[in-house]
Design a protein around this motif. Structure first.
Motif, PDB file in Angstrom:
ATOM      1  N   PHE A 277       0.857  -1.192   0.000  1.00 52.58           N
ATOM      2  CA  PHE A 277       0.000   0.000   0.000  1.00 52.58           C
ATOM      3  C   PHE A 277       0.890   1.237   0.000  1.00 52.58           C
ATOM      4  O   PHE A 277       2.100   1.163   0.243  1.00 52.58           O
ATOM      5  CB  PHE A 277      -0.956   0.004   1.199  1.00 52.58           C
ATOM      6  CG  PHE A 277      -0.270   0.058   2.534  1.00 52.58           C
ATOM      7  CD1 PHE A 277       0.058   1.264   3.125  1.00 52.58           C
ATOM      8  CD2 PHE A 277       0.055  -1.124   3.204  1.00 52.58           C
ATOM      9  CE1 PHE A 277       0.681   1.312   4.356  1.00 52.58           C
ATOM     10  CE2 PHE A 277       0.685  -1.091   4.437  1.00 52.58           C
ATOM     11  CZ  PHE A 277       1.008   0.132   5.012  1.00 52.58           C
ATOM     12  N   THR A 278       0.284   2.378  -0.258  1.00 50.94           N
ATOM     13  CA  THR A 278       1.020   3.633  -0.357  1.00 50.94           C
ATOM     14  C   THR A 278       0.425   4.643   0.607  1.00 50.94           C
ATOM     15  O   THR A 278      -0.797   4.857   0.632  1.00 50.94           O
ATOM     16  CB  THR A 278       0.974   4.198  -1.786  1.00 50.94           C
ATOM     17  OG1 THR A 278       1.520   3.242  -2.684  1.00 50.94           O
ATOM     18  CG2 THR A 278       1.759   5.490  -1.887  1.00 50.94           C
ATOM     19  N   VAL A 279       1.313   5.256   1.402  1.00 46.63           N
ATOM     20  CA  VAL A 279       0.908   6.378   2.248  1.00 46.63           C
ATOM     21  C   VAL A 279       0.946   7.625   1.371  1.00 46.63           C
ATOM     22  O   VAL A 279       2.016   8.056   0.937  1.00 46.63           O
ATOM     23  CB  VAL A 279       1.833   6.514   3.472  1.00 46.63           C
ATOM     24  CG1 VAL A 279       1.377   7.674   4.356  1.00 46.63           C
ATOM     25  CG2 VAL A 279       1.864   5.218   4.268  1.00 46.63           C
ATOM     26  N   GLN A 280      -0.224   8.193   1.094  1.00 46.43           N
ATOM     27  CA  GLN A 280      -0.324   9.331   0.178  1.00 46.43           C
ATOM     28  C   GLN A 280       0.258  10.602   0.802  1.00 46.43           C
ATOM     29  O   GLN A 280       0.662  10.625   1.975  1.00 46.43           O
ATOM     30  CB  GLN A 280      -1.790   9.551  -0.214  1.00 46.43           C
ATOM     31  CG  GLN A 280      -2.459   8.332  -0.816  1.00 46.43           C
ATOM     32  CD  GLN A 280      -1.881   7.962  -2.177  1.00 46.43           C
ATOM     33  OE1 GLN A 280      -1.253   8.768  -2.848  1.00 46.43           O
ATOM     34  NE2 GLN A 280      -2.101   6.714  -2.583  1.00 46.43           N
ATOM     35  N   LYS A 281       0.287  11.677  -0.010  1.00 53.59           N
ATOM     36  CA  LYS A 281       0.870  12.937   0.443  1.00 53.59           C
ATOM     37  C   LYS A 281       0.063  13.567   1.580  1.00 53.59           C
ATOM     38  O   LYS A 281       0.596  14.396   2.329  1.00 53.59           O
ATOM     39  CB  LYS A 281       0.971  13.912  -0.728  1.00 53.59           C
ATOM     40  CG  LYS A 281       1.941  13.459  -1.813  1.00 53.59           C
ATOM     41  CD  LYS A 281       2.004  14.475  -2.934  1.00 53.59           C
ATOM     42  CE  LYS A 281       2.968  14.010  -4.027  1.00 53.59           C
ATOM     43  NZ  LYS A 281       3.071  14.978  -5.155  1.00 53.59           N
ATOM     44  N   ASP A 282      -1.227  13.206   1.701  1.00 51.50           N
ATOM     45  CA  ASP A 282      -2.052  13.735   2.785  1.00 51.50           C
ATOM     46  C   ASP A 282      -2.138  12.785   3.978  1.00 51.50           C
ATOM     47  O   ASP A 282      -2.890  13.038   4.929  1.00 51.50           O
ATOM     48  CB  ASP A 282      -3.460  14.045   2.269  1.00 51.50           C
ATOM     49  CG  ASP A 282      -4.142  12.809   1.685  1.00 51.50           C
ATOM     50  OD1 ASP A 282      -3.471  11.768   1.557  1.00 51.50           O
ATOM     51  OD2 ASP A 282      -5.337  12.896   1.356  1.00 51.50           O
ATOM     52  N   GLY A 283      -1.389  11.652   3.934  1.00 54.61           N
ATOM     53  CA  GLY A 283      -1.378  10.709   5.039  1.00 54.61           C
ATOM     54  C   GLY A 283      -2.400   9.603   4.920  1.00 54.61           C
ATOM     55  O   GLY A 283      -2.424   8.695   5.772  1.00 54.61           O
ATOM     56  N   SER A 284      -3.230   9.614   3.889  1.00 57.02           N
ATOM     57  CA  SER A 284      -4.228   8.557   3.720  1.00 57.02           C
ATOM     58  C   SER A 284      -3.582   7.330   3.071  1.00 57.02           C
ATOM     59  O   SER A 284      -2.449   7.377   2.567  1.00 57.02           O
ATOM     60  CB  SER A 284      -5.388   9.067   2.852  1.00 57.02           C
ATOM     61  OG  SER A 284      -4.916   9.448   1.568  1.00 57.02           O
TER      62      SER A 284
ATOM     63  N   LYS B 131       4.761  10.460  -1.829  1.00 60.10           N
ATOM     64  CA  LYS B 131       4.112   9.170  -1.655  1.00 60.10           C
ATOM     65  C   LYS B 131       5.142   8.136  -1.207  1.00 60.10           C
ATOM     66  O   LYS B 131       6.259   8.090  -1.753  1.00 60.10           O
ATOM     67  CB  LYS B 131       3.452   8.721  -2.950  1.00 60.10           C
ATOM     68  CG  LYS B 131       2.356   9.646  -3.446  1.00 60.10           C
ATOM     69  CD  LYS B 131       1.782   9.137  -4.761  1.00 60.10           C
ATOM     70  CE  LYS B 131       0.687  10.059  -5.281  1.00 60.10           C
ATOM     71  NZ  LYS B 131       0.129   9.582  -6.576  1.00 60.10           N
ATOM     72  N   VAL B 132       4.766   7.305  -0.259  1.00 61.37           N
ATOM     73  CA  VAL B 132       5.692   6.305   0.283  1.00 61.37           C
ATOM     74  C   VAL B 132       5.029   4.929   0.225  1.00 61.37           C
ATOM     75  O   VAL B 132       4.076   4.658   0.977  1.00 61.37           O
ATOM     76  CB  VAL B 132       6.098   6.638   1.731  1.00 61.37           C
ATOM     77  CG1 VAL B 132       7.093   5.600   2.253  1.00 61.37           C
ATOM     78  CG2 VAL B 132       6.672   8.033   1.824  1.00 61.37           C
ATOM     79  N   PRO B 133       5.477   4.031  -0.666  1.00 64.62           N
ATOM     80  CA  PRO B 133       4.935   2.674  -0.680  1.00 64.62           C
ATOM     81  C   PRO B 133       5.531   1.835   0.448  1.00 64.62           C
ATOM     82  O   PRO B 133       6.682   2.018   0.843  1.00 64.62           O
ATOM     83  CB  PRO B 133       5.352   2.147  -2.056  1.00 64.62           C
ATOM     84  CG  PRO B 133       6.565   2.947  -2.424  1.00 64.62           C
ATOM     85  CD  PRO B 133       6.406   4.294  -1.781  1.00 64.62           C
ATOM     86  N   TYR B 134       4.714   0.910   0.955  1.00 64.47           N
ATOM     87  CA  TYR B 134       5.148   0.042   2.053  1.00 64.47           C
ATOM     88  C   TYR B 134       4.599  -1.355   1.793  1.00 64.47           C
ATOM     89  O   TYR B 134       3.448  -1.514   1.372  1.00 64.47           O
ATOM     90  CB  TYR B 134       4.646   0.586   3.390  1.00 64.47           C
ATOM     91  CG  TYR B 134       5.135  -0.176   4.585  1.00 64.47           C
ATOM     92  CD1 TYR B 134       6.399   0.051   5.106  1.00 64.47           C
ATOM     93  CD2 TYR B 134       4.327  -1.131   5.204  1.00 64.47           C
ATOM     94  CE1 TYR B 134       6.852  -0.655   6.209  1.00 64.47           C
ATOM     95  CE2 TYR B 134       4.779  -1.829   6.306  1.00 64.47           C
ATOM     96  CZ  TYR B 134       6.049  -1.592   6.809  1.00 64.47           C
ATOM     97  OH  TYR B 134       6.500  -2.293   7.891  1.00 64.47           O
ATOM     98  N   ALA B 135       5.420  -2.369   2.024  1.00 65.56           N
ATOM     99  CA  ALA B 135       5.038  -3.767   1.782  1.00 65.56           C
ATOM    100  C   ALA B 135       5.142  -4.543   3.087  1.00 65.56           C
ATOM    101  O   ALA B 135       6.105  -4.371   3.860  1.00 65.56           O
ATOM    102  CB  ALA B 135       5.935  -4.394   0.727  1.00 65.56           C
ATOM    103  N   ILE B 136       4.147  -5.404   3.316  1.00 63.12           N
ATOM    104  CA  ILE B 136       4.144  -6.235   4.515  1.00 63.12           C
ATOM    105  C   ILE B 136       3.347  -7.509   4.222  1.00 63.12           C
ATOM    106  O   ILE B 136       2.317  -7.460   3.549  1.00 63.12           O
ATOM    107  CB  ILE B 136       3.536  -5.477   5.721  1.00 63.12           C
ATOM    108  CG1 ILE B 136       3.696  -6.295   6.993  1.00 63.12           C
ATOM    109  CG2 ILE B 136       2.100  -5.104   5.471  1.00 63.12           C
ATOM    110  CD1 ILE B 136       3.321  -5.511   8.257  1.00 63.12           C
TER     111      ILE B 136
END
Length: 237
Positions: free
Chosen positions: A180-187, A225-230
């Protein structure tokens, strides 16, 4: 009492000596037979060219060949054409650009500064300021905030997960890869799921949808934008 036989005529008197001499001779002959070497006769010269018809002549006749020089090529002189006079061209005067005491100095505020080339998406590992999970704001440095982010993610998954009934009835288990990606507004957005069954993927998507809004990640002070994998593991007890 006198012996019945004459000792000088006893045949067994020197039998041991004769036996030793015989054994020595046999061993000597055996050694000479083993060490005997023979060689094939090899000629020290090749007699294959003894036929006089095969030998080269004693004297090779000397031949003289005359080489003809190439004939010189006569080149005609190039034809010179007189061109018509061109129109008169005015030469431009190049003025020197060296500064002097009369040169005006531009104000600093009038100088345009190029914008930094900041990418729109930065990976979680290399970002300068990672997204902050609620509850991790008071961590002392970025390394601690990233570690807190991962820890809070695991707590959220363990607290929110519900094993799908269909998967339990079918005996399904396995790992669902979630990105998922943490958008520029934190969503949270751009959720991608991949797992062994649709029911497990659906449950993993529900878990990610329950994530709270976060502080967005920043690169050189700009939100990105910051993608994160788990992975989310489903295992039957």
């Amino acid at each position: 009492m006198e012996p019945k036989k004459n000792p000088q005529l006893d045949l067994k008197r020197n039998s041991k000596l004769y036996f030793s001499i015989g054994m020595t001779c046999v061993l000597l002959l055996a050694y000479m037979a083993l060490e005997w070497k023979s060689y094939d006769k090899i000629s020290e010269w090749d007699i294959g060219l003894n036929d006089p018809n095969l030998l080269p002549p004693e004297e090779v006749p000397i031949t003289i060949q005359k080489m003809e020089l190439p004939k010189p090529k006569i080149q005609t002189p190039p034809e010179i054409k007189i061109a018509d006079d061109e129109e008169k061209i005015e030469e431009s005067v190049i003025e020197a650009e060296d500064t002097n005491q009369d040169t005006e100095i531009v104000d600093v505020e009038d100088i345009e500064v190029a914008d930094d080339d900041i990418p729109d998406t930065v990976p979680f590992i290399t970002i300068e300021n990672a997204p902050v999970f609620p509850g991790c704001e008071n961590e002392p440095d970025e390394k601690a905030k990233k570690a807190c982010f991962q820890e809070m993610m695991l707590k959220h998954i363990n607290k929110t997960i519900r094993y799908p009934e269909l998967a339990q009835e079918m005996g399904l288990q396995g790992r669902v890869s979630v990105v998922f990606t943490v958008q520029k507004d934190g969503s949270i957005g751009d959720v991608k799921l991949r797992g062994p069954h649709e029911s497990l993927e659906k449950e993993a998507g529900r878990i990610i949808s329950k994530l709270p809004k976060m502080t967005p990640g920043k690169q050189r002070g700009t939100p990105v934008k910051v993608p994160y994998a788990i992975p989310i593991t489903f295992k039957l007890n």
